[in-house]
Design an enzyme around this catalytic site. Structure first.
Site, PDB file in Angstrom:
ATOM      1  N   HIS A 100       0.834  -1.198   0.000  1.00  0.00           N
ATOM      2  CA  HIS A 100       0.000   0.000   0.000  1.00  0.00           C
ATOM      3  C   HIS A 100       0.872   1.252   0.000  1.00  0.00           C
ATOM      4  O   HIS A 100       1.805   1.361   0.788  1.00  0.00           O
ATOM      5  CB  HIS A 100      -0.894   0.025   1.246  1.00  0.00           C
ATOM      6  CG  HIS A 100      -1.728  -1.206   1.418  1.00  0.00           C
ATOM      7  ND1 HIS A 100      -1.211  -2.379   1.932  1.00  0.00           N
ATOM      8  CD2 HIS A 100      -3.030  -1.455   1.128  1.00  0.00           C
ATOM      9  CE1 HIS A 100      -2.172  -3.299   1.962  1.00  0.00           C
ATOM     10  NE2 HIS A 100      -3.274  -2.764   1.475  1.00  0.00           N
ATOM     11  N   LYS A 127      -1.494  -7.918  -4.711  1.00  0.00           N
ATOM     12  CA  LYS A 127      -2.389  -6.792  -4.445  1.00  0.00           C
ATOM     13  C   LYS A 127      -1.598  -5.499  -4.248  1.00  0.00           C
ATOM     14  O   LYS A 127      -0.743  -5.412  -3.373  1.00  0.00           O
ATOM     15  CB  LYS A 127      -3.231  -7.052  -3.195  1.00  0.00           C
ATOM     16  CG  LYS A 127      -4.100  -5.855  -2.787  1.00  0.00           C
ATOM     17  CD  LYS A 127      -4.699  -6.059  -1.408  1.00  0.00           C
ATOM     18  CE  LYS A 127      -5.379  -4.783  -0.920  1.00  0.00           C
ATOM     19  NZ  LYS A 127      -5.825  -4.910   0.490  1.00  0.00           N
TER      20      LYS A 127
END
Length: 208
Positions: A100, A127
């Protein structure tokens, strides 16, 4: 085991209560995949928690045979990752490896490097979530993800956070991603939409 994790509004769960909750979720939704996340405070977690506590909780979730995936950050300490990988080797659970960036959208080269690193460490699902500052950033993430998707066999998730990146949450299948995240009782990430909102918008776009 003395590990604890956080529930909805900051309520503390004991390890035993968490295991009971996993059983209840799987009992109510036996045909649904379950992703277990104990997010690091360095990548959006609600509080700072020692790696020993997070490791114990994640491994307990893996050993419970109730979770299909564990979401563990790429930029974790090597010893932490080694213990998680060791538990996954003797389990049917898979690793959703995540990264992230809450400040910006990386360059194409940086995005490629992150995806390559995720594959190199053995992630089963890749991800990446970034923070766009403009629509150009959103288009840039989508283009980089679609390009990498063509040469990777791994399922991918690419999210542009905030309101600018809503399209990556509404239509991940058009943006190189394989699934999206929707809010249930409360939103847990910048720009996250409710399940009802995503379903309505996908219907309007003739995607479902």
């Amino acid at each position: 085991m003395a590990s604890r994790s956080f529930h909805g509004g900051g309520e503390l769960l004991t390890a035993e209560e968490e295991q009971d909750l996993l059983v209840e979720i799987k009992t109510r939704m036996p045909d649904q995949g379950l992703i277990y996340t104990y997010r690091s405070h360095l990548e959006g977690g609600v509080c700072e928690t020692a790696d020993e506590i997070r490791t114990a909780a994640i491994i307990a979730a893996i050993k419970s045979n109730r979770v299909d995936y564990v979401d563990v950050e790429l930029n974790s300490e090597p010893a932490f990752l080694e213990r998680i990988r060791g538990a996954l080797k003797v389990s049917e659970s898979q690793w959703l490896v995540s990264h992230h960036n809450f400040e910006k959208t990386p360059t194409t080269e940086e995005i490629n490097a992150v995806f390559k690193a995720m594959e190199a460490v053995g992630g089963d699902v890749l991800k990446l979530a970034v923070m766009p500052q403009s629509m150009d950033d959103v288009r840039h993430l989508i283009q980089a993800t679609l390009t990498y998707n063509e040469k990777s066999q791994k399922p991918m998730i690419a999210i542009a956070m905030g309101s600018l990146g809503s399209i990556t949450r509404i239509a991940p299948d058009l943006c190189g991603g394989s699934l999206t995240f929707a809010a249930g009782a409360g939103k847990t990430a910048p720009g996250q939409l409710s399940l009802e909102e995503i379903i309505d918008l996908r219907k309007r776009m003739a995607l479902i």
